[in-house]
Design an enzyme around this catalytic site. Structure first.
Site, PDB file in Angstrom:
ATOM      1  N   THR A 110       0.852  -1.181   0.000  1.00 30.74           N
ATOM      2  CA  THR A 110       0.000   0.000   0.000  1.00 30.74           C
ATOM      3  C   THR A 110       0.891   1.234   0.000  1.00 30.74           C
ATOM      4  O   THR A 110       1.565   1.522   0.998  1.00 30.74           O
ATOM      5  CB  THR A 110      -0.921   0.030   1.231  1.00 30.74           C
ATOM      6  OG1 THR A 110      -1.781  -1.103   1.216  1.00 30.74           O
ATOM      7  CG2 THR A 110      -1.778   1.299   1.206  1.00 30.74           C
ATOM      8  N   LYS A 185      -7.161   1.979  -2.923  1.00 25.96           N
ATOM      9  CA  LYS A 185      -6.754   1.431  -1.622  1.00 25.96           C
ATOM     10  C   LYS A 185      -6.730   2.524  -0.555  1.00 25.96           C
ATOM     11  O   LYS A 185      -7.215   2.315   0.564  1.00 25.96           O
ATOM     12  CB  LYS A 185      -5.375   0.775  -1.748  1.00 25.96           C
ATOM     13  CG  LYS A 185      -4.794   0.258  -0.453  1.00 25.96           C
ATOM     14  CD  LYS A 185      -5.650  -0.824   0.200  1.00 25.96           C
ATOM     15  CE  LYS A 185      -5.057  -1.239   1.535  1.00 25.96           C
ATOM     16  NZ  LYS A 185      -5.939  -2.156   2.288  1.00 25.96           N
ATOM     17  N   LYS A 253       0.065   5.643   8.234  1.00 23.51           N
ATOM     18  CA  LYS A 253       0.726   5.892   6.925  1.00 23.51           C
ATOM     19  C   LYS A 253      -0.303   6.044   5.835  1.00 23.51           C
ATOM     20  O   LYS A 253      -0.227   6.946   5.007  1.00 23.51           O
ATOM     21  CB  LYS A 253       1.706   4.753   6.652  1.00 23.51           C
ATOM     22  CG  LYS A 253       2.357   4.687   5.286  1.00 23.51           C
ATOM     23  CD  LYS A 253       1.644   3.718   4.345  1.00 23.51           C
ATOM     24  CE  LYS A 253       1.742   2.307   4.828  1.00 23.51           C
ATOM     25  NZ  LYS A 253       1.061   1.346   3.910  1.00 23.51           N
TER      26      LYS A 253
HETATM   27  N1  LIG Z   1      -1.656  -6.087   7.749  1.00 22.65           N
HETATM   28  C1  LIG Z   1      -2.762  -5.816   7.051  1.00 22.65           C
HETATM   29  O1  LIG Z   1      -3.902  -6.061   7.502  1.00 22.65           O
HETATM   30  C2  LIG Z   1      -2.664  -5.202   5.698  1.00 22.65           C
HETATM   31  C3  LIG Z   1      -1.521  -4.533   5.278  1.00 22.65           C
HETATM   32  N2  LIG Z   1      -1.492  -3.993   4.014  1.00 22.65           N
HETATM   33  C4  LIG Z   1      -0.290  -3.286   3.534  1.00 22.65           C
HETATM   34  O2  LIG Z   1       0.622  -4.291   3.129  1.00 22.65           O
HETATM   35  C5  LIG Z   1       1.961  -3.896   3.381  1.00 22.65           C
HETATM   36  C6  LIG Z   1       2.613  -4.912   4.309  1.00 22.65           C
HETATM   37  O3  LIG Z   1       1.829  -4.964   5.485  1.00 22.65           O
HETATM   38  P1  LIG Z   1       2.226  -5.994   6.654  1.00 22.65           P
HETATM   39  O4  LIG Z   1       2.604  -7.290   6.058  1.00 22.65           O
HETATM   40  O5  LIG Z   1       1.134  -5.921   7.651  1.00 22.65           O
HETATM   41  O6  LIG Z   1       3.527  -5.268   7.239  1.00 22.65           O
HETATM   42  P2  LIG Z   1       4.695  -5.838   8.176  1.00 22.65           P
HETATM   43  O7  LIG Z   1       5.135  -4.651   8.959  1.00 22.65           O
HETATM   44  O8  LIG Z   1       4.263  -7.069   8.843  1.00 22.65           O
HETATM   45  O9  LIG Z   1       5.823  -6.224   7.097  1.00 22.65           O
HETATM   46  C7  LIG Z   1       6.471  -5.219   6.381  1.00 22.65           C
HETATM   47  C8  LIG Z   1       7.415  -5.853   5.378  1.00 22.65           C
HETATM   48  O10 LIG Z   1       8.115  -4.831   4.692  1.00 22.65           O
HETATM   49  C9  LIG Z   1       9.517  -5.079   4.833  1.00 22.65           C
HETATM   50  N3  LIG Z   1      10.249  -3.814   4.765  1.00 22.65           N
HETATM   51  C10 LIG Z   1       9.905  -2.641   5.352  1.00 22.65           C
HETATM   52  N4  LIG Z   1      10.804  -1.671   5.002  1.00 22.65           N
HETATM   53  C11 LIG Z   1      11.710  -2.260   4.172  1.00 22.65           C
HETATM   54  C12 LIG Z   1      12.868  -1.809   3.479  1.00 22.65           C
HETATM   55  N5  LIG Z   1      13.242  -0.534   3.541  1.00 22.65           N
HETATM   56  N6  LIG Z   1      13.552  -2.695   2.707  1.00 22.65           N
HETATM   57  C13 LIG Z   1      13.143  -3.979   2.614  1.00 22.65           C
HETATM   58  N7  LIG Z   1      12.047  -4.480   3.239  1.00 22.65           N
HETATM   59  C14 LIG Z   1      11.358  -3.624   4.011  1.00 22.65           C
HETATM   60  C15 LIG Z   1       9.662  -5.776   6.157  1.00 22.65           C
HETATM   61  O11 LIG Z   1      10.925  -6.424   6.223  1.00 22.65           O
HETATM   62  P3  LIG Z   1      11.531  -6.854   7.680  1.00 22.65           P
HETATM   63  O12 LIG Z   1      10.860  -8.134   8.035  1.00 22.65           O
HETATM   64  O13 LIG Z   1      13.021  -7.018   7.413  1.00 22.65           O
HETATM   65  O14 LIG Z   1      11.238  -5.712   8.626  1.00 22.65           O
HETATM   66  C16 LIG Z   1       8.486  -6.733   6.061  1.00 22.65           C
HETATM   67  O15 LIG Z   1       8.781  -7.809   5.222  1.00 22.65           O
HETATM   68  C17 LIG Z   1       1.856  -2.479   3.968  1.00 22.65           C
HETATM   69  O16 LIG Z   1       1.975  -1.548   2.901  1.00 22.65           O
HETATM   70  C18 LIG Z   1       0.448  -2.438   4.544  1.00 22.65           C
HETATM   71  O17 LIG Z   1      -0.044  -1.096   4.591  1.00 22.65           O
HETATM   72  C19 LIG Z   1      -2.516  -4.131   3.129  1.00 22.65           C
HETATM   73  C20 LIG Z   1      -3.649  -4.788   3.502  1.00 22.65           C
HETATM   74  C21 LIG Z   1      -3.809  -5.328   4.819  1.00 22.65           C
HETATM   75  O1  LIG Z   2      -4.636  -2.166   4.636  1.00 24.27           O
HETATM   76  C1  LIG Z   2      -5.111  -2.981   5.458  1.00 24.27           C
HETATM   77  C2  LIG Z   2      -6.492  -2.900   5.888  1.00 24.27           C
HETATM   78  C3  LIG Z   2      -6.993  -4.109   6.572  1.00 24.27           C
HETATM   79  C4  LIG Z   2      -8.261  -4.561   5.933  1.00 24.27           C
HETATM   80  O2  LIG Z   2      -8.472  -4.248   4.747  1.00 24.27           O
HETATM   81  O3  LIG Z   2      -9.053  -5.221   6.650  1.00 24.27           O
END
Ligand SMILES: NC(=O)C1=CN([C@@H]2O[C@H](COP(=O)(O)OP(=O)(O)OC[C@H]3O[C@@H](n4cnc5c(N)ncnc54)[C@H](OP(=O)(O)O)[C@@H]3O)[C@@H](O)[C@H]2O)C=CC1
Ligand SMILES: O=CCCC(=O)O
Length: 308
Positions: A110, A185, A253
């Site tokens: 996102t 999104k 964010k």
């Molecule tokens: N959780 C949710 O319900 C949802 C989340 N999203 C979006 O999806 C994305 C991921 O979310 P989520 O999985 O929850 O996040 P997490 O915080 O669990 O994971 C983030 C990921 O990004 C990596 N990362 C962050 N910064 C860097 C960098 N500079 N270089 C390389 N890798 C990096 C982390 O690596 P490391 O492990 O090394 O820190 C990790 O793999 C976000 O954009 C979020 O807004 C979308 C829908 C739903």
């Molecule tokens: O971006 C994450 C939002 C979580 C959801 O869609 O339920």
């Protein structure tokens, strides 16, 4: 629950090899479903130990984003924020350096539209195709393969990636030009963040005037404002428990990016702007890694309090 093996697997034709960059809460679950569906998956994560579980389940271990993209036909990326998405795509050992003609890059992070367009430009310059595909749905939909894909970019890559979207999700939208997926999104998450803040405000007021918060959750769940999110998060919120499915820092964010998008079209967004202050207050109080439902704590924090 794993989805049935795709028919094409039974025909023993060579399936596209898949790279998956970013194994956080969402990426791990999404990559696992691709693996369970029988696809050849190579995973990479900045913190390499997060690859161990999927490698033990049959995934290949990617060395860098560049090497992973070079080894795969289609590479997905699921990173925390715009900086992470750009780092992984365009950084020192970024995926773009491994891409080329005939390959595809699908960014499911996102991010804002400008970030998406910048990554798209770099990917297309390599000769590869680009698709942005942020998802709606949180940790459990990611595990259950019931995400909603909000895609935009190269239609031919959308068609190639469709079987993978159908393994990881319940629906998919093709929204045209790059930037439209990011915009959709951010709109959805701006609404969601405001809904959560309003729900939290109501629960806090109810508690203050002597109502039973559990009863408020029940009443809300039976009326016109019933929402799956309130039913899911309410019971733990009233216990002061916020197990992270969608981290508060990511919701803040998203609201920040949505406010910037509104600024670009000179649209006043007083609701999201005030809600953003609550998320910022909660983040300053050290709640950023908690679930975004921890916003309820912001109503009882001293606005001047900061843990940073
Ligand atoms: N959780 C949710 O319900 C949802 C989340 N999203 C979006 O999806 C994305 C991921 O979310 P989520 O999985 O929850 O996040 P997490 O915080 O669990 O994971 C983030 C990921 O990004 C990596 N990362 C962050 N910064 C860097 C960098 N500079 N270089 C390389 N890798 C990096 C982390 O690596 P490391 O492990 O090394 O820190 C990790 O793999 C976000 O954009 C979020 O807004 C979308 C829908 C739903
Ligand atoms: O971006 C994450 C939002 C979580 C959801 O869609 O339920």
């Amino acid at each position: 629950m794993a989805k049935p093996v795709p028919a094409s697997l039974e025909r023993e034709e060579r399936l596209p090899s898949i790279g998956f960059l970013g194994l956080g809460t969402m990426g791990t679950a999404m990559a696992r479903n691709l693996l369970k569906a029988g696809y050849d998956v190579t995973v990479w994560n900045r913190t390499t130990s997060k690859c161990d579980a999927l490698v033990s389940e049959g995934a290949k271990r990617g060395v860098t984003p560049k090497q992973t993209a070079a080894a795969c036909d289609i590479t997905f990326a699921m990173l925390a924020d715009p900086a992470g998405a750009v780092d992984v795509a365009c950084g020192e050992d970024g995926a773009v350096k491994g891409l080329g003609q005939g390959k595809g890059y699908v960014d499911v992070s996102t991010v804002d539209g400008d970030t998406s367009k910048a990554i798209c430009k770099a990917v297309r310059a390599s000769g590869a195709e680009f698709l942005e595909a942020p998802v709606s749905g949180s940790k459990k939909p990611a595990e259950d393969g019931t995400l909603i894909f909000l895609t935009a970019g190269d239609k031919s890559l959308y068609d190639k990636a469709a079987p993978f979207f159908d393994v990881m999700g319940k629906s998919r939208f093709y929204l045209g030009e790059v930037g439209n997926g990011a915009a959709m999104k951010l709109v959805v998450n701006m609404i969601m963040g405001s809904m959560m803040a309003s729900f939290s405000e109501g629960l806090t007021l109810g508690k203050k005037v002597g109502l039973d918060p559990a009863t408020i959750v029940q009443v809300v769940g039976q009326g016109a404002i019933a929402a799956p999110m309130f039913a899911l998060k309410g019971p733990s919120m009233i216990k002061g428990s916020y197990p992270p499915a969608f981290a508060l820092k990511h919701q803040q964010k998203d609201i920040r990016l949505a406010l910037a998008m509104a600024e670009d079209v000179a649209l006043p967004t007083p609701v999201a702007a005030s809600v953003n202050e609550l998320y910022k207050r909660a983040q300053a109080a050290g709640l950023g890694d908690q679930d975004f439902s921890a916003i309820i704590e912001a109503f009882e924090l001293d606005p001047k309090q900061s843990n940073h």
